[in-house]
Scaffold this motif. Structure first.
Motif, short mmCIF file in Angstrom:
data_model
loop_
_atom_site.label_atom_id
_atom_site.label_comp_id
_atom_site.label_asym_id
_atom_site.label_seq_id
_atom_site.Cartn_x
_atom_site.Cartn_y
_atom_site.Cartn_z
N VAL A 1 -6.61 -4.48 4.67
CA VAL A 1 -5.96 -3.28 4.17
C VAL A 1 -6.95 -2.37 3.44
O VAL A 1 -6.73 -1.16 3.31
CB VAL A 1 -4.77 -3.67 3.24
CG1 VAL A 1 -5.28 -4.12 1.87
CG2 VAL A 1 -3.80 -2.51 3.09
N LYS A 2 -8.07 -2.94 2.98
CA LYS A 2 -9.07 -2.14 2.27
C LYS A 2 -9.72 -1.08 3.16
O LYS A 2 -10.33 -0.13 2.65
CB LYS A 2 -10.16 -3.06 1.71
CG LYS A 2 -9.69 -4.00 0.61
CD LYS A 2 -10.84 -4.84 0.10
CE LYS A 2 -10.41 -5.76 -1.03
NZ LYS A 2 -11.54 -6.58 -1.54
N ALA B 1 -4.52 -6.41 -1.03
CA ALA B 1 -5.81 -6.95 -0.59
C ALA B 1 -5.79 -8.47 -0.55
O ALA B 1 -6.43 -9.09 0.31
CB ALA B 1 -6.92 -6.47 -1.53
N LEU C 1 0.83 -1.20 0.00
CA LEU C 1 0.00 0.00 0.00
C LEU C 1 0.86 1.25 0.00
O LEU C 1 0.61 2.19 -0.76
CB LEU C 1 -0.92 -0.02 1.21
CG LEU C 1 -1.88 1.17 1.36
CD1 LEU C 1 -2.78 1.29 0.14
CD2 LEU C 1 -2.71 1.02 2.63
N GLU D 1 -7.60 3.67 -4.71
CA GLU D 1 -8.57 2.91 -5.50
C GLU D 1 -9.45 3.85 -6.32
O GLU D 1 -9.80 3.54 -7.47
CB GLU D 1 -9.43 2.06 -4.57
CG GLU D 1 -10.36 1.10 -5.30
CD GLU D 1 -11.17 0.26 -4.33
OE1 GLU D 1 -11.35 -0.93 -4.61
OE2 GLU D 1 -11.61 0.80 -3.29
N TYR E 1 -5.87 3.30 0.98
CA TYR E 1 -6.34 2.32 0.00
C TYR E 1 -7.52 2.90 -0.78
O TYR E 1 -7.57 2.81 -2.01
CB TYR E 1 -6.74 1.03 0.70
CG TYR E 1 -7.13 -0.08 -0.25
CD1 TYR E 1 -6.22 -1.04 -0.64
CD2 TYR E 1 -8.43 -0.16 -0.77
CE1 TYR E 1 -6.57 -2.05 -1.53
CE2 TYR E 1 -8.79 -1.16 -1.65
CZ TYR E 1 -7.85 -2.11 -2.03
OH TYR E 1 -8.21 -3.09 -2.92
N ARG E 2 -8.48 3.49 -0.06
CA ARG E 2 -9.66 4.03 -0.73
C ARG E 2 -9.30 5.22 -1.62
O ARG E 2 -9.87 5.40 -2.70
CB ARG E 2 -10.71 4.43 0.31
CG ARG E 2 -11.26 3.24 1.10
CD ARG E 2 -12.51 3.63 1.88
NE ARG E 2 -12.21 4.58 2.95
CZ ARG E 2 -11.88 4.24 4.19
NH1 ARG E 2 -11.80 2.95 4.52
NH2 ARG E 2 -11.66 5.15 5.10
N LEU F 1 -2.35 -2.62 -5.29
CA LEU F 1 -3.52 -2.68 -4.42
C LEU F 1 -4.11 -4.09 -4.39
O LEU F 1 -4.52 -4.58 -3.33
CB LEU F 1 -4.57 -1.68 -4.89
CG LEU F 1 -4.25 -0.19 -4.72
CD1 LEU F 1 -5.37 0.66 -5.28
CD2 LEU F 1 -3.99 0.15 -3.25
#
Length: 355
Positions: free
Chosen positions: A313-314, A307, A266, A323, A319-320, A303
């Motif tokens: 980790v999400k 995951a 990440l 993403e 991460y968000r 990513l």
């Protein structure tokens, strides 16, 4: 007097070869040293340089490949087929052993037959600048139970060894086999963990056992971050599969290393996405300077790896952010700074403690 077989693989490193050989033949008192230079069909003058060295030095032999076999096959040819000393070591032609390093390693191995390999610190230096003086005053020795050493590897999720600083017991090397060709980017890490699953580990405190040269054609140059993470995960999973019965708390070790690899993936995704430079403009205040490099494909692959390693980790804001392809915010920058700090803390720990 203990004997050491030194294997020096060489590919297009003719300009470094004289210094590498000299480092294991000179300033190494009290050790019976034999050297094998293996030239892997180099396109430069490596073969000629090796021949000149062997012509004047009876302790040096040369093996020339007509066709390039690659590093793993070359390593194994020297260690598994040629090495016959009490101990053996692999020294890349662009690296250097430090004065007295072989004697220090032999002393520990002689005194502790339960130890399979010994290492110390590898100091790094940049090609083209004066070689730094090596630390040669031994501050102490540690004998670490192989299981304990392995468990530390899972907590750090890293390989603390560069390679030229290692001297191994040749009988153990021959019994357990050579480098794994299925792990081209992490074969050294797997080999040392395999050793530790069958023997204890020796560490020399306070000394530089080797000097690792940094230059534009290092084998490690240009290694893809994702490929490195994938190979490290493969090593840890292989070790658990093969030697888990020798370790305690296998489930916790597996969770720990997968979580660590996920966090690193990440952090790397954020770095690749933005190539951020963190600077301090005032105490406690971090600023982000964006350079806008890194591709969506790179980010998404990292990513996905994170995951897969550790689904939790999400839940991380970074991460968000990645993403969704959004700009990094203060929380994301702070997370990346913390992860970088954790990485350096782990590295400092193994540099000074050895494990």
């Amino acid at each position: 007097m203990s004997s050491v077989s030194v294997v020096i693989p060489c590919y297009a490193y003719g300009r470094f070869l004289e210094d590498a050989v000299a480092s294991v033949l000179e300033d190494q008192p009290g050790v019976d040293v034999r050297v094998l230079i293996i030239d892997d069909a180099s396109p430069d003058d490596s073969a000629e340089v090796a021949a000149r060295i062997a012509a004047r030095e009876p302790r040096v032999e040369v093996l020339l490949h007509r066709e390039n076999k690659g590093n793993i096959a070359t390593f194994n040819e020297g260690l598994m087929e040629w090495a016959d000393g009490d101990y053996c070591t692999l020294l890349s032609a662009d690296d250097l052993a430090t004065p007295g390093s072989l004697r220090r390693a032999c002393n520990l191995l002689d005194a502790h037959p339960e130890v399979g390999f010994v290492y110390g610190r590898a100091a790094w230096f940049t090609d083209g600048v004066p070689t730094p003086p090596a630390r040669t005053h031994l501050r102490g020795e540690s004998v670490i139970r192989g299981r304990e050493w392995l468990e530390h590897r899972f907590r750090q999720a890293e390989n603390p060894i560069v390679t030229p600083e290692v001297v191994a017991r040749t009988s153990l090397q021959h019994r357990l086999g050579g480098y794994d060709p299925n792990l081209p980017k992490a074969a050294d890490m797997e080999l040392f963990m395999r050793f530790a699953a069958h023997a204890d580990v020796g560490f020399l405190r306070g000394v530089d056992q080797a000097l690792h040269r940094r230059h534009g054609t290092n084998m490690s140059t240009g290694v893809d971050p994702l490929a490195d993470l994938v190979q490290r995960r493969a090593v840890f999973e292989q070790v658990l599969e093969r030697y888990g019965h020798r370790l305690s708390g296998v489930r916790n070790l597996s969770t720990t290393v997968h979580r660590q690899l996920a966090r690193e993936a990440l952090w790397t995704a954020g770095r690749e996405y933005d190539r951020s430079a963190l600077t301090r403009s005032a105490p406690g205040r971090l600023l982000l300077r964006s350079t806008g490099t890194g591709t969506a494909e790179d980010r998404n692959e990292l990513l996905a790896f994170a995951a897969e390693c550790w689904p939790e980790v999400k839940r991380f804001p970074l991460y968000r952010t990645l993403e969704g392809g959004h700009r990094l915010g203060p929380r994301d920058v702070a997370f990346m700074a913390r992860e970088r700090g954790r990485w350096w803390a782990r590295r400092r720990a193994w540099t000074y403690r050895g494990y």
